[in-house]
Write an enzyme that holds these catalytic residues in place. Structure first.
Site, PDB file in Angstrom:
ATOM      1  N   HIS A  73      -3.486  -5.687   0.940  1.00 53.62           N
ATOM      2  CA  HIS A  73      -2.718  -5.978   2.142  1.00 53.62           C
ATOM      3  C   HIS A  73      -2.707  -7.421   2.508  1.00 53.62           C
ATOM      4  O   HIS A  73      -3.590  -7.936   3.332  1.00 53.62           O
ATOM      5  CB  HIS A  73      -3.491  -5.134   3.330  1.00 53.62           C
ATOM      6  CG  HIS A  73      -3.295  -3.724   3.357  1.00 53.62           C
ATOM      7  ND1 HIS A  73      -2.384  -3.031   3.776  1.00 53.62           N
ATOM      8  CD2 HIS A  73      -4.254  -2.785   2.640  1.00 53.62           C
ATOM      9  CE1 HIS A  73      -2.416  -1.462   3.673  1.00 53.62           C
ATOM     10  NE2 HIS A  73      -3.666  -1.505   2.624  1.00 53.62           N
ATOM     11  N   CYS A  86       0.729  -1.190   0.003  1.00 54.50           N
ATOM     12  CA  CYS A  86       0.038   0.046  -0.055  1.00 54.50           C
ATOM     13  C   CYS A  86       0.752   1.195   0.084  1.00 54.50           C
ATOM     14  O   CYS A  86       1.476   1.470  -1.053  1.00 54.50           O
ATOM     15  CB  CYS A  86      -0.946   0.041   1.193  1.00 54.50           C
ATOM     16  SG  CYS A  86      -2.246   1.140   1.006  1.00 54.50           S
ATOM     17  N   GLU A 122      -1.032  -8.617   4.790  1.00 56.29           N
ATOM     18  CA  GLU A 122      -0.982  -8.861   6.368  1.00 56.29           C
ATOM     19  C   GLU A 122      -2.451  -8.460   7.017  1.00 56.29           C
ATOM     20  O   GLU A 122      -2.269  -9.070   8.279  1.00 56.29           O
ATOM     21  CB  GLU A 122       0.007  -7.785   6.912  1.00 56.29           C
ATOM     22  CG  GLU A 122      -0.495  -6.268   7.197  1.00 56.29           C
ATOM     23  CD  GLU A 122      -0.638  -5.541   5.781  1.00 56.29           C
ATOM     24  OE1 GLU A 122      -0.587  -6.024   4.728  1.00 56.29           O
ATOM     25  OE2 GLU A 122      -0.923  -4.183   6.135  1.00 56.29           O
TER      26      GLU A 122
END
Lengths: 81, 228
Positions: B195, B87, B197
């Site tokens: 994302h 990002c 994560e």
């Protein structure tokens, strides 16, 4: 001492979503004649030096290194006494 | 495997990244590293996390790119250390010139924050070896400026070198050729807007991001097995 004025604009061949959104708003408001709205940035600052050539060389570098992104933006500047 | 998660003023996904590494990388020892650090020697993976570094002033990533730590990132990337930009991290890596192109305002002007299906275009990178060719994976996005753009010449190069790693199944932001993530020519620097994560637990929507971290761990192990 010089005053620098820097204008950063989106390159002509690159779509500007912000400009397009503003254009739509202007059309909605009845300003149908508006075309090609482009949104850019304007920066101004003072350069504490008497060496115009150096000031201009530095200004150019600043524009290329950080103030604009050459992939999608153009810049121009004015240097006033 | 030593992992650094960089922290700039305005980063806000750093703890998520630390959590994801701790959850998924059994060999991982992870540290948050402040942006004034000038030396990243000893790290095997550097994660540049999401957020709004320096308030995204001027352009996303434009100011963070000149933080002291970025010289160390460039040096590490040159040396072959894995670098993962997510990002805002992807935006910073493009501004720094470690990846080509730029991330522009989403075409719809909207901040898009939702699940997104990605197609794995290259499962043969250090970051994606645990995925299958053309597999669809569920990885969330959260960005206002994720609209990938580069000139025709750069796009042709990305295609010829197989550097386009992830594409959107349903393009949310106007990205050129649906590009969601790219890798550098050497294959050790990857930038992506979605994302991974945030996709390490089925309970929270998806665990498809886990294999990105395990892929990196596998690549690191293989590299070390070769060295020793």
């Amino acid at each position: 001492m010089f005053k620098a004025k820097v204008y950063v604009t989106t390159k002509a061949n690159v779509l500007d979503p912000q400009g397009a959104a503003v254009q739509r708003a202007l059309h909605t408001m009845g300003y149908g004649a508006v075309e090609d709205v482009r949104i850019g940035k304007y920066l101004e600052f003072v350069l504490e030096t008497n060496d115009r050539a150096q000031a201009e060389a530095d200004l150019k570098k600043m524009c290329e290194q950080i103030l604009s992104n050459p992939v999608v933006e153009d810049y121009r500047y004015e240097l006033e006494d | 495997m030593k992992v650094a998660v960089l922290v700039f003023p305005g980063s806000n996904c750093d703890f998520d990244c630390v959590h994801a590494v701790e959850e998924t990388m059994t060999d991982g020892a992870v540290e948050r590293v402040w942006h004034t650090t000038e030396d990243l020697t000893g790290y095997d993976l550097i994660i540049v996390p999401g957020g709004f570094s320096y308030g995204d002033y001027l352009r996303s990533g434009a100011i963070a790119r000149f933080a002291p730590v970025m010289n160390a990132v460039a040096k590490a990337a040159e040396a072959g250390v894995y670098v993962l930009g997510i990002c805002n991290g992807f935006q910073i890596l493009t501004e720094a010139g470690l990846l080509p192109g730029v991330l522009r305002r989403n075409t719809g002007m909207k901040f898009r924050c939702h699940s997104s299906m990605l197609r794995v275009a290259r499962p043969d990178t250090a970051f994606t070896s645990e995925y299958k060719q053309d597999e669809l994976i569920n990885i969330p996005i959260a960005h206002g400026e994720g609209n990938y753009y580069c000139d025709d010449e750069t796009l042709a190069k990305l295609q010829a070198n197989g550097q386009i790693v992830f594409t959107y199944d349903d393009n949310p932001n106007g990205s050129l050729n649906d590009i969601a993530g790219i890798v550098n020519e050497k294959g050790n620097v990857l930038g992506m807007m979605p994302h991974p994560e945030r996709a390490v637990s089925d309970l929270l929507g998806s665990s498809d991001g886990v294999r990105m971290f395990t892929s990196i761990m596998k690549a690191w192990r293989e590299r070390h097995a070769n060295v020793n």
